[in-house]
Design an enzyme around this catalytic site. Structure first.
Site, short mmCIF file in Angstrom:
data_model
loop_
_atom_site.label_atom_id
_atom_site.label_comp_id
_atom_site.label_asym_id
_atom_site.label_seq_id
_atom_site.Cartn_x
_atom_site.Cartn_y
_atom_site.Cartn_z
N TYR A 1 48.71 11.34 44.03
CA TYR A 1 47.51 12.17 44.08
C TYR A 1 47.89 13.58 43.68
O TYR A 1 48.73 14.22 44.32
CB TYR A 1 46.90 12.15 45.49
CG TYR A 1 45.68 13.04 45.59
CD1 TYR A 1 44.55 12.77 44.82
CD2 TYR A 1 45.68 14.15 46.42
CE1 TYR A 1 43.44 13.60 44.90
CE2 TYR A 1 44.57 14.96 46.50
CZ TYR A 1 43.46 14.69 45.74
OH TYR A 1 42.35 15.51 45.80
N HIS B 1 40.84 15.04 42.05
CA HIS B 1 39.44 15.44 42.14
C HIS B 1 39.28 16.76 41.39
O HIS B 1 40.14 17.64 41.47
CB HIS B 1 39.03 15.65 43.61
CG HIS B 1 39.03 14.40 44.41
ND1 HIS B 1 40.14 13.95 45.08
CD2 HIS B 1 38.06 13.49 44.61
CE1 HIS B 1 39.84 12.81 45.69
NE2 HIS B 1 38.58 12.51 45.43
#
Length: 174
Positions: A78, A119
């Site tokens: 991530y 994101h």
């Protein structure tokens, strides 16, 4: 243990692992680069030995100008933060940092990393385009991802990681 900055293809750009010694620099950069304040746990996590190839400071002419920080999540990586100070953008620094992380992910074996995801705030179209130029694809939207900034929604972008062996085979076939 202090790691000297690793040279990149451009002699003016170097990278360094994150340590207790340079964590203050990362905090200062993040306070300028990002609209939110990160927790003490975030800063402890980014200096863990298992993420040293995925969390690095970016230097330009020996001046710290940005960083990239990722965390391992089982077989995923991530990308938590990546930023470069405004005067140093358009010098390929972010691209070089991202390529280093992608290469490290491709060669990582324990665990084998299958994808990198992140994101991006839906208002940040420049960031979305940047990641798309580096092989990331939009796979969804997370509503109310951001709690303290507007807009709250975020694109979810991902890039599937292929092993270095497979990348080498593809190069030979070209």
């Amino acid at each position: 243990m202090s790691n000297p900055p690793a040279p990149s293809s451009s002699s003016r750009v170097t990278f360094a692992y994150l340590t207790h010694r340079n964590l203050g620099t990362v905090k200062k950069l993040n306070s300028v680069l990002f609209p939110i304040k990160y927790s003490d746990k975030f800063y402890q996590d980014i200096i863990a030995p298992e993420v040293e190839d995925f969390c690095q400071l970016i230097y330009y002419n020996d001046v710290p100008v940005g960083n990239i920080c990722c965390r391992l999540e089982n077989k995923d990586l991530y990308l938590m933060t990546m930023g470069v100070l405004a005067p140093y953008r358009s010098k390929q620094l972010g691209s070089q940092a991202l390529k280093r992380v992608i290469k490290a992910a491709a060669s990582h074996s324990k665990p084998k990393i299958r994808r990198i995801y992140l994101h991006v705030q839906v208002s940040n179209t420049d960031a979305k385009k940047f990641y798309e130029r580096h092989g990331f694809k939009e796979v969804g939207i997370k509503e109310d991802y951001y709690k303290k900034i507007m807009p709250r929604d975020a694109w979810i972008l991902e890039r599937i990681i292929e092993s270095e062996d497979k990348q080498d085979q593809e190069k030979l076939q070209l």
